[in-house]
Design a protein around this motif. Structure first.
Motif, PDB file in Angstrom:
ATOM      1  N   ILE A 173      39.923  34.184  53.884  1.00  0.00           N
ATOM      2  CA  ILE A 173      38.637  34.232  53.193  1.00  0.00           C
ATOM      3  C   ILE A 173      38.718  35.303  52.120  1.00  0.00           C
ATOM      4  N   ILE A 174      38.441  34.912  50.890  1.00  0.00           N
ATOM      5  CA  ILE A 174      38.493  35.845  49.766  1.00  0.00           C
ATOM      6  C   ILE A 174      37.107  35.941  49.125  1.00  0.00           C
ATOM      7  N   ILE A 175      36.664  37.167  48.933  1.00  0.00           N
ATOM      8  CA  ILE A 175      35.420  37.449  48.214  1.00  0.00           C
ATOM      9  C   ILE A 175      35.796  38.266  46.991  1.00  0.00           C
ATOM     10  N   GLY A 176      35.317  37.878  45.823  1.00  0.00           N
ATOM     11  CA  GLY A 176      35.688  38.604  44.617  1.00  0.00           C
ATOM     12  C   GLY A 176      34.646  38.471  43.524  1.00  0.00           C
ATOM     13  N   SER A 177      34.934  39.098  42.400  1.00  0.00           N
ATOM     14  CA  SER A 177      34.067  39.050  41.227  1.00  0.00           C
ATOM     15  C   SER A 177      34.839  38.429  40.071  1.00  0.00           C
ATOM     16  N   LEU A 178      34.226  37.497  39.370  1.00  0.00           N
ATOM     17  CA  LEU A 178      34.894  36.796  38.286  1.00  0.00           C
ATOM     18  C   LEU A 178      34.671  37.490  36.947  1.00  0.00           C
ATOM     19  N   ASP A 179      35.718  37.466  36.118  1.00  0.00           N
ATOM     20  CA  ASP A 179      35.655  38.004  34.750  1.00  0.00           C
ATOM     21  C   ASP A 179      35.209  39.465  34.720  1.00  0.00           C
ATOM     22  N   SER A 184      40.738  40.719  35.589  1.00  0.00           N
ATOM     23  CA  SER A 184      39.800  39.671  35.188  1.00  0.00           C
ATOM     24  C   SER A 184      40.432  38.287  35.389  1.00  0.00           C
ATOM     25  N   TYR A 185      39.743  37.419  36.128  1.00  0.00           N
ATOM     26  CA  TYR A 185      40.239  36.077  36.401  1.00  0.00           C
ATOM     27  C   TYR A 185      39.045  35.135  36.561  1.00  0.00           C
ATOM     28  N   ASN A 186      39.320  33.827  36.616  1.00  0.00           N
ATOM     29  CA  ASN A 186      38.243  32.868  36.813  1.00  0.00           C
ATOM     30  C   ASN A 186      38.491  32.027  38.070  1.00  0.00           C
ATOM     31  N   GLU A 187      37.546  31.155  38.373  1.00  0.00           N
ATOM     32  CA  GLU A 187      37.630  30.350  39.586  1.00  0.00           C
ATOM     33  C   GLU A 187      38.865  29.460  39.591  1.00  0.00           C
ATOM     34  N   ASP A 188      39.170  28.872  38.453  1.00  0.00           N
ATOM     35  CA  ASP A 188      40.312  27.969  38.362  1.00  0.00           C
ATOM     36  C   ASP A 188      41.609  28.687  38.718  1.00  0.00           C
ATOM     37  N   PHE A 189      41.732  29.936  38.293  1.00  0.00           N
ATOM     38  CA  PHE A 189      42.932  30.718  38.603  1.00  0.00           C
ATOM     39  C   PHE A 189      43.094  30.895  40.107  1.00  0.00           C
ATOM     40  N   CYS A 215      34.237  26.615  48.778  1.00  0.00           N
ATOM     41  CA  CYS A 215      34.206  27.527  47.630  1.00  0.00           C
ATOM     42  C   CYS A 215      32.795  27.546  47.064  1.00  0.00           C
ATOM     43  N   ASN A 216      32.313  28.746  46.796  1.00  0.00           N
ATOM     44  CA  ASN A 216      30.990  28.889  46.216  1.00  0.00           C
ATOM     45  C   ASN A 216      31.010  30.040  45.216  1.00  0.00           C
ATOM     46  N   THR A 217      30.326  29.855  44.106  1.00  0.00           N
ATOM     47  CA  THR A 217      30.199  30.930  43.123  1.00  0.00           C
ATOM     48  C   THR A 217      28.722  31.178  42.849  1.00  0.00           C
ATOM     49  N   LYS A 218      28.439  32.355  42.336  1.00  0.00           N
ATOM     50  CA  LYS A 218      27.058  32.727  42.016  1.00  0.00           C
ATOM     51  C   LYS A 218      27.055  33.549  40.735  1.00  0.00           C
ATOM     52  N   GLU A 219      26.299  33.103  39.764  1.00  0.00           N
ATOM     53  CA  GLU A 219      26.196  33.857  38.520  1.00  0.00           C
ATOM     54  C   GLU A 219      25.522  35.198  38.767  1.00  0.00           C
ATOM     55  N   ARG A 220      25.959  36.188  38.028  1.00  0.00           N
ATOM     56  CA  ARG A 220      25.451  37.545  38.180  1.00  0.00           C
ATOM     57  C   ARG A 220      23.945  37.609  37.928  1.00  0.00           C
ATOM     58  N   THR A 221      23.262  38.372  38.776  1.00  0.00           N
ATOM     59  CA  THR A 221      21.844  38.637  38.577  1.00  0.00           C
ATOM     60  C   THR A 221      21.571  40.111  38.282  1.00  0.00           C
ATOM     61  N   ALA A 222      22.487  40.983  38.687  1.00  0.00           N
ATOM     62  CA  ALA A 222      22.283  42.420  38.532  1.00  0.00           C
ATOM     63  C   ALA A 222      22.311  42.850  37.069  1.00  0.00           C
ATOM     64  N   VAL A 223      21.387  43.706  36.701  1.00  0.00           N
ATOM     65  CA  VAL A 223      21.363  44.306  35.365  1.00  0.00           C
ATOM     66  C   VAL A 223      21.803  45.763  35.509  1.00  0.00           C
ATOM     67  N   ILE A 262      32.506  35.119  43.617  1.00  0.00           N
ATOM     68  CA  ILE A 262      33.181  33.960  44.191  1.00  0.00           C
ATOM     69  C   ILE A 262      33.454  34.199  45.670  1.00  0.00           C
ATOM     70  N   PHE A 263      33.254  33.158  46.460  1.00  0.00           N
ATOM     71  CA  PHE A 263      33.562  33.172  47.889  1.00  0.00           C
ATOM     72  C   PHE A 263      34.391  31.931  48.163  1.00  0.00           C
ATOM     73  N   ILE A 264      35.552  32.125  48.736  1.00  0.00           N
ATOM     74  CA  ILE A 264      36.439  30.986  48.961  1.00  0.00           C
ATOM     75  C   ILE A 264      37.128  31.108  50.322  1.00  0.00           C
ATOM     76  N   ALA A 265      37.106  30.005  51.076  1.00  0.00           N
ATOM     77  CA  ALA A 265      37.758  29.964  52.393  1.00  0.00           C
ATOM     78  C   ALA A 265      38.807  28.862  52.378  1.00  0.00           C
ATOM     79  N   ALA A 266      39.979  29.184  52.915  1.00  0.00           N
ATOM     80  CA  ALA A 266      41.088  28.228  52.906  1.00  0.00           C
ATOM     81  C   ALA A 266      41.919  28.406  54.178  1.00  0.00           C
ATOM     82  N   HIS A 267      42.735  27.412  54.477  1.00  0.00           N
ATOM     83  CA  HIS A 267      43.648  27.559  55.610  1.00  0.00           C
ATOM     84  C   HIS A 267      45.069  27.221  55.175  1.00  0.00           C
TER      85      HIS A 267
END
Length: 261
Positions: free
Chosen positions: A194-200, A215-220, A235-243, A253-258
């Motif tokens: 399970i990987i949790i990260g921030s995009l770009d 800096s990386y994106n979901e496709d990477f 896999c789920n992503t969420k656009e930034r809300t924090a100012v 980004i949150f991604i789970a794999a086996h």
């Protein structure tokens, strides 16, 4: 080749783990990252573990700083949690909480967030206590050693969770792939990652210091996981809300794999 980045490196220079928690994970009124760093993580972990496919004896946590909230759901599905930390300051901060010592960081607001999602909140009397009991070992590691925890040899894990760590220790794509390969090497055949990260994202501020972020994106991330023999389950992503100018990520980004057996 020398690093041209003016920013510090987490695993080389270390940072003030308490300030990091206060900036990005606290219950302070001016902490603006709650939707991204707290709710997004807790909700996705709850969903992934609720399916019931990810469970076992051993979970290894390889995450940034001294985080706790990403282990709430996991502690219901794993007997033993082994936490790996790259520096003593983070180890001390985490152990202060595990041992319930005076001055430990307050995580109560995050356990409340999960309680609000639970169908039966009566069973949620002591989630933090369950996490404390499940954390069997807190071990220092060295990324550059073939066996990161030398001289200790860790048992193969059923699951590895890594929250934001790859963002900060990777200078480039090659680093990200190399370190992810190290982390996946801790898994049993068929084990879950399970990987949790921030995009770009390019930097993160802790106190007066700025730290490098790769800096990386979901496709990477997807391509790297598939290239390393993983099957992506969720896999789920969420656009930034924090100012805030403390950090410059665009999304979570949150991604789970086996791992294929």
């Amino acid at each position: 080749m020398m690093d041209s980045s003016p920013h510090k490196l987490y695993h080389v220079h270390g940072f003030d783990s308490r300030k990091y928690l206060e900036h990005y994970f606290s219950d302070k009124p001016d902490m603006v990252f709650g939707e991204d760093s707290l709710k997004f993580v807790i909700e996705n972990l709850r969903q992934v573990f609720a399916v019931g496919h990810i469970s076992g004896d051993i979970l290894i946590d390889l995450s940034i700083g001294s985080l706790v909230h990403h282990l709430y759901s996991a502690c219901e599905f794993f007997e033993n949690i082994i936490v790996l930390k790259v520096n003593n300051r983070c180890i001390m901060e985490l152990k202060r909480w595990v041992d319930e010592r005076t001055g430990a960081f307050y995580w109560g607001h995050t356990s409340t967030l999960l309680q609000e999602k639970e169908e039966n909140s009566n069973q949620f009397e002591d989630k933090e206590g369950k996490v404390r009991s499940a954390i069997q070992h807190v071990v220092k590691y060295d990324l550059e050693k073939e066996n990161m925890t030398e001289p200790l040899v860790l048992p193969p894990a059923d699951c590895v969770i890594s929250a934001w760590l790859l963002d900060y220790i990777s200078k480039d794509q090659d680093d990200y792939i190399r370190y992810l390969r190290k982390f996946s090497g801790l898994l049993k055949p068929g084990g879950h990652l399970i990987i949790i990260g921030s995009l770009d994202k390019t930097y993160c501020t802790v106190g007066k210091d700025k730290f490098h972020a790769f800096s990386y994106n979901e496709d990477f991330v997807r391509k790297v996981l598939v290239g390393e023999g993983f099957i992506i389950d969720y896999c789920n992503t969420k656009e930034r809300t924090a100012v805030s100018d403390l950090t410059d990520y665009k999304a979570m980004i949150f991604i789970a794999a086996h791992k294929e057996k």
